[in-house]
Design a protein around this motif. Structure first.
Motif, PDB file in Angstrom:
ATOM      1  N   ASP A  61       0.932  -1.167   0.079  1.00  0.00           N
ATOM      2  CA  ASP A  61       0.043  -0.152  -0.096  1.00  0.00           C
ATOM      3  C   ASP A  61       0.980   1.133   0.064  1.00  0.00           C
ATOM      4  O   ASP A  61       1.402   1.653   0.977  1.00  0.00           O
ATOM      5  CB  ASP A  61      -0.903   0.001   1.146  1.00  0.00           C
ATOM      6  N   ALA A  98      -5.851  -3.754  -5.369  1.00  0.00           N
ATOM      7  CA  ALA A  98      -5.199  -4.191  -4.110  1.00  0.00           C
ATOM      8  C   ALA A  98      -5.730  -5.343  -3.487  1.00  0.00           C
ATOM      9  O   ALA A  98      -5.009  -6.161  -2.575  1.00  0.00           O
ATOM     10  CB  ALA A  98      -5.581  -2.906  -3.257  1.00  0.00           C
ATOM     11  N   ASP A  99      -6.981  -6.012  -3.897  1.00  0.00           N
ATOM     12  CA  ASP A  99      -7.420  -7.245  -3.548  1.00  0.00           C
ATOM     13  C   ASP A  99      -7.135  -8.268  -4.792  1.00  0.00           C
ATOM     14  O   ASP A  99      -7.838  -9.360  -4.567  1.00  0.00           O
ATOM     15  CB  ASP A  99      -8.882  -7.056  -3.430  1.00  0.00           C
ATOM     16  N   ALA A 101      -5.990 -11.567  -6.096  1.00  0.00           N
ATOM     17  CA  ALA A 101      -5.860 -12.923  -5.190  1.00  0.00           C
ATOM     18  C   ALA A 101      -4.598 -13.440  -5.707  1.00  0.00           C
ATOM     19  O   ALA A 101      -4.352 -13.820  -6.963  1.00  0.00           O
ATOM     20  CB  ALA A 101      -7.206 -13.735  -5.619  1.00  0.00           C
TER      21      ALA A 101
END
Length: 309
Positions: A61, A98-99, A101
């Protein structure tokens, strides 16, 4: 025609697309990595830590480190496998959500039931990322491996960390052979910086964008509106039916490369506007240009795909 990177609107922004931190195997925390690149005059970086189980599958991040003069692209170095040599794939993905998988990659060894590298690369592209085949020479990649990664936008043709650490920095053979087979690819120079040795500030991209904005930069990367460099600057490149005109910072050589052995060079002193004829490259379906300064540092255009008679 003027090559797209120079015809596109906007200005050039300097960025590094391959960097590591203490989230994986780098030795500096993300904030310090970003601070150092900004201090060295970079406009943006992608912090691409190894998305692998032993590090907790990180996606850094870096939003807190953005400001009006410096920004970041969210990315990771993805792993699954194996390649033909039995080792995991290393796939550079910049502009990931950001998510995203992770693949089932507990460590740097293959496990049963993993996604293939091509499947993982396609999934990253489908998620919106700019994907590059990372350090093919360092990885021991075969041409069949490279062919199979059909979703990739680019080949990492210079990796400064691999140059410093093991003298295996090169991806040109893979890029050139794939281009001659009809692939539409761009080429990127990167650091792959870990800051454990002098592996930083040695290779970068200059991206033409109308704004220092992550999405604008990502769109420009996908469109091929950039060139790569170790130091020299490219200002304009124009290709006609029979010539290439290159405007640049002062250089000692300008080289045009094409299919097979096709290449032409002009040597000189402090050349800033150089014209080469394309006699030896007249029938090549693609061209790319390299400039070299007196210190041996290079800059590279993206390939130009062209129709030939």
């Amino acid at each position: 025609m003027i090559l797209p990177a120079f015809a596109a609107p906007g200005r050039f922004y300097r960025g590094n697309l391959h960097t590591h931190s203490t989230l994986s195997d780098g030795i500096l925390p993300p904030a310090e990595v970003c601070r150092r690149y900004k201090a060295e005059g970079y406009d943006f970086i992608a912090l691409t830590d190894h998305m692998i189980g032993i590090y907790g599958y990180p996606i850094a991040d870096t939003l807190p480190f953005r400001d009006e003069a410096f920004t970041t692209l969210i990315g990771a170095e993805l792993h699954s496998g194996p390649m033909q040599n039995g080792e995991l794939w290393h796939i550079l993905a910049v502009g990931l959500p950001a998510d995203f998988a992770p693949a089932n990659a507990p460590a740097f060894v293959p496990v049963a039931g993993q996604e293939t590298g091509p499947e993982l690369a396609q999934r990253a592209v489908d998620a919106g990322a700019f994907v590059a085949i990372a350090h093919p020479q360092w990885s021991g990649m075969t041409l069949d491996d490279a062919r199979s990664l059909s979703a990739a936008h680019a080949v990492e043709i210079y990796n400064h960390g691999c140059a410093i650490g093991c003298d295996r920095p090169d991806g040109f053979q893979f890029a050139d052979l794939l281009l001659s087979e009809g692939r539409c690819l761009t080429i990127v120079a990167t650091d792959d910086a870990h800051f454990s040795e002098p592996d930083h500030f040695g290779g970068w991209v200059m991206v033409k964008s109308e704004a220092l904005d992550p999405q604008s930069l990502l769109n420009a990367l996908k469109a091929g509106h950039f060139y790569s460099s170790q130091g020299p600057q490219l200002h304009n490149v124009e290709v006609t039916d029979g010539t290439v005109i290159v405007e640049s910072s002062a250089v000692a050589a300008v080289i045009v490369q094409g299919h097979g052995s096709a290449a032409q060079v002009r040597h000189g002193r402090s050349m800033t506007r150089t014209t080469l004829t394309l006699d030896r490259c007249a029938t090549s379906p693609w061209l790319r240009i390299t400039i070299v300064d007196t210190a041996g540092r290079r800059a590279w255009t993206n390939p130009l795909l062209r129709s030939t008679r």
